[in-house]
Every structure is written in C-alpha cells, then in structure tokens.
Design a protein around this motif. Structure first.
Motif, PDB file in Angstrom:
ATOM      1  N   SER A 146       0.785  -1.239   0.000  1.00 31.10           N
ATOM      2  CA  SER A 146       0.000   0.000   0.000  1.00 31.10           C
ATOM      3  C   SER A 146       0.816   1.288   0.000  1.00 31.10           C
ATOM      4  N   GLY A 147       2.136   1.165   0.268  1.00 27.79           N
ATOM      5  CA  GLY A 147       2.954   2.375   0.351  1.00 27.79           C
ATOM      6  C   GLY A 147       3.026   2.965   1.742  1.00 27.79           C
ATOM      7  N   SER A 148       2.531   2.244   2.731  1.00 32.73           N
ATOM      8  CA  SER A 148       2.532   2.734   4.107  1.00 32.73           C
ATOM      9  C   SER A 148       2.710   1.543   5.053  1.00 32.73           C
ATOM     10  N   PRO A 149       3.445   1.737   6.175  1.00 36.74           N
ATOM     11  CA  PRO A 149       3.973   2.994   6.736  1.00 36.74           C
ATOM     12  C   PRO A 149       5.326   3.412   6.167  1.00 36.74           C
ATOM     13  N   LEU A 150       6.002   2.518   5.466  1.00 32.66           N
ATOM     14  CA  LEU A 150       7.305   2.846   4.873  1.00 32.66           C
ATOM     15  C   LEU A 150       7.061   3.248   3.427  1.00 32.66           C
ATOM     16  N   SER A 151       7.165   4.533   3.150  1.00 30.17           N
ATOM     17  CA  SER A 151       6.783   5.033   1.830  1.00 30.17           C
ATOM     18  C   SER A 151       7.795   4.667   0.760  1.00 30.17           C
ATOM     19  N   ARG A 152       7.281   4.484  -0.452  1.00 27.70           N
ATOM     20  CA  ARG A 152       8.072   4.254  -1.668  1.00 27.70           C
ATOM     21  C   ARG A 152       9.036   3.070  -1.522  1.00 27.70           C
ATOM     22  N   ILE A 153       8.579   2.016  -0.879  1.00 25.14           N
ATOM     23  CA  ILE A 153       9.369   0.792  -0.876  1.00 25.14           C
ATOM     24  C   ILE A 153       9.428   0.229  -2.293  1.00 25.14           C
ATOM     25  N   CYS A 154       8.271   0.236  -2.953  1.00 19.66           N
ATOM     26  CA  CYS A 154       8.195  -0.282  -4.322  1.00 19.66           C
ATOM     27  C   CYS A 154       7.989   0.869  -5.303  1.00 19.66           C
ATOM     28  N   ARG A 155       8.715   0.809  -6.404  1.00 18.73           N
ATOM     29  CA  ARG A 155       8.662   1.867  -7.414  1.00 18.73           C
ATOM     30  C   ARG A 155       8.601   1.244  -8.812  1.00 18.73           C
ATOM     31  N   PRO A 156       7.871   1.836  -9.756  1.00 20.02           N
ATOM     32  CA  PRO A 156       7.213   3.151  -9.676  1.00 20.02           C
ATOM     33  C   PRO A 156       5.807   3.103  -9.088  1.00 20.02           C
ATOM     34  N   THR A 157       5.359   1.939  -8.662  1.00 18.21           N
ATOM     35  CA  THR A 157       4.002   1.826  -8.136  1.00 18.21           C
ATOM     36  C   THR A 157       3.973   0.804  -7.019  1.00 18.21           C
ATOM     37  N   THR A 158       2.912   0.816  -6.233  1.00 17.23           N
ATOM     38  CA  THR A 158       2.764  -0.192  -5.190  1.00 17.23           C
ATOM     39  C   THR A 158       2.262  -1.496  -5.810  1.00 17.23           C
ATOM     40  N   ILE A 159       2.366  -2.572  -5.053  1.00 18.11           N
ATOM     41  CA  ILE A 159       1.887  -3.862  -5.553  1.00 18.11           C
ATOM     42  C   ILE A 159       0.361  -3.839  -5.684  1.00 18.11           C
ATOM     43  N   GLN A 160      -0.302  -3.135  -4.782  1.00 20.49           N
ATOM     44  CA  GLN A 160      -1.755  -3.014  -4.877  1.00 20.49           C
ATOM     45  C   GLN A 160      -2.165  -2.349  -6.185  1.00 20.49           C
ATOM     46  N   GLU A 161      -1.447  -1.285  -6.556  1.00 28.92           N
ATOM     47  CA  GLU A 161      -1.743  -0.598  -7.817  1.00 28.92           C
ATOM     48  C   GLU A 161      -1.394  -1.474  -9.013  1.00 28.92           C
ATOM     49  N   LEU A 162      -0.312  -2.232  -8.891  1.00 29.69           N
ATOM     50  CA  LEU A 162       0.063  -3.146  -9.965  1.00 29.69           C
ATOM     51  C   LEU A 162      -1.020  -4.196 -10.175  1.00 29.69           C
ATOM     52  N   LEU A 163      -1.559  -4.708  -9.091  1.00 31.06           N
ATOM     53  CA  LEU A 163      -2.591  -5.740  -9.175  1.00 31.06           C
ATOM     54  C   LEU A 163      -3.887  -5.193  -9.747  1.00 31.06           C
TER      55      LEU A 163
END
Length: 233
Positions: free
Chosen positions: A205-222
C-alpha cells in the motif's frame, strides 16, 4: 487460456542475498579472493536478474516484482564478524551500534544498478509492468528509528546464541527470545516476522514505509489491467 493466465499473473523475483553472504564469508575466512571486484560482482548479479526478466518476458510474462537486497551489513552475523576482526586487531568496537557500512555500500551499489536497469527495461518493453521493491531502504528506516516502529533491539538475532545471537545460529525454538516482535532480526541474516509484515504492508500500500516499491505499489500493480497487446508469432 494458459496464455491469459501467464499474462495476468504477477511474478516475484528475489535472489542475490545468498551470493553476497557467501562472498563475505569467504572474505572473512581468508579464502581465495573472488574473480570480480566488488563493483563487477554487483554488476554480474544485476545482469543476471535482468537476464531472468528478459527470459520471462519472452515467455509472455508481463507483470513482475523484483526485490532488492536487504542491508546485510546490519545483520547479526556481519556485526559479529566485525567485532571479531576488531578484537583480533586490538581495536575497540562500538558494541554493535551502527552497521558495517562497507558491506552496505556494496549492497546499495547492486540495488542502484538493478533499479536503473529495470527503469531502462521498462522503456524498452513498454507493455511490461516491472516493479522494483527496495527492502534495503525500508529496513534502514526501521533501524534508524526503531522506537517509532515498535522495535527495541536492532542488533541481535532473536534466535541464536552468543554475541549478537550470531555465534551459533538458530537451532531450535528453545534458542529463540520470548518476544520476537521487539527484534529486527530473527536469525543470522533474516528479519523477524514483525519486520517482514511491515515491509509487506508497505510494498502493498505504500505505508507505513513510503516508496518501498517503485514506480508503483503492488496493490496498484494488481489493480491495473493486464497487458493485452498482440503476441508476436
């Protein structure tokens, strides 16, 4: 169909950590020096990951998650090796505060190379959706501010014996601490479930540790539609 299943699936790629551990153990034991410089070694591993991505793409895989390597220089075993080296040299140790930055520098170099090559690959393969997840930065954030994330011990393994819990590895549950949620590290090289849960939530989801995954979160990828471009014959 099988083709639709392949294209709509998400593939998870994670390797390289054991290669670095083997390299550092050989260095610490005084074994023969590797054939590559540190930078060349990082480049070889990054190239291998890119090679795997290309092979998967040729097999019609379009959505991939590529994991970076965690800060191995902060792991209990690396802290113990540094402590032992300093003791033999008659130097004072800082009692484990801080990480072995020479090791982290090389891991960071690998993560940077991989991230940059993945970015170039996305431009080359516009119908591929490739996400890079930087667990290194995530764990460093936890180590730098452990109380904020609910941790107390950033140095010692929960399961193990000796200094930093790293002289003897995790043999059974009898050698584990009572509260693993207070520890960053479970054993010689691996985080506890509590840390992995934070990393997983942040990757998703990008929280609580922001920008772990780039350029998008796994939720957005899914949530994005799987690529539907025609397949070359």
């Amino acid at each position: 169909t099988a083709l639709h299943f392949i294209r709509s699936s998400i593939y998870y790629l994670s390797f390289g950590k054991d290669d670095y551990i083997d390299l550092y153990l050989r260095k610490a034991s005084g074994a023969a020096k590797p054939n590559y410089s540190d930078k060349e070694f990082s480049q070889v591993l990054a190239n291998q990951m890119i090679h795997v991505i290309r092979n998967l793409y040729d097999m019609n895989v379009r959505r991939m998650i590529c994991m970076g390597i965690l800060p191995l220089g902060c792991t209990p075993r690396m802290l113990l090796d540094r402590y032992n080296s300093n003791s033999k040299a008659g130097e004072e140790d800082d009692d484990g505060r801080g990480c072995v930055e020479e090791i982290n520098a090389q891991v960071s170099e690998y993560n940077k190379m991989l991230h940059e090559q993945i970015a170039m690959l996305r431009a080359e393969l516009p119908d591929a959706q490739i996400v890079f997840c930087d667990v290194y930065q995530g764990i460093r954030k936890i180590i730098n501010n452990p109380e904020h994330y609910g941790f107390e011990d950033v140095k010692s393994a929960c399961c193990g014996l000796g200094k930093y819990g790293a002289a003897i590895g995790c043999l059974s549950k009898d050698t584990a601490c009572e509260q693993d949620t207070s520890h960053v590290w479970w054993d010689l090289y691996n985080p506890t479930k509590a840390v992995n849960s934070l990393l997983a939530d942040s990757a998703w989801s990008g929280s609580p540790l922001s920008r772990i995954c780039r350029p998008t979160t796994i939720q957005e990828l899914l949530s994005t539609a799987s690529p539907s471009h025609p397949i070359p014959t």
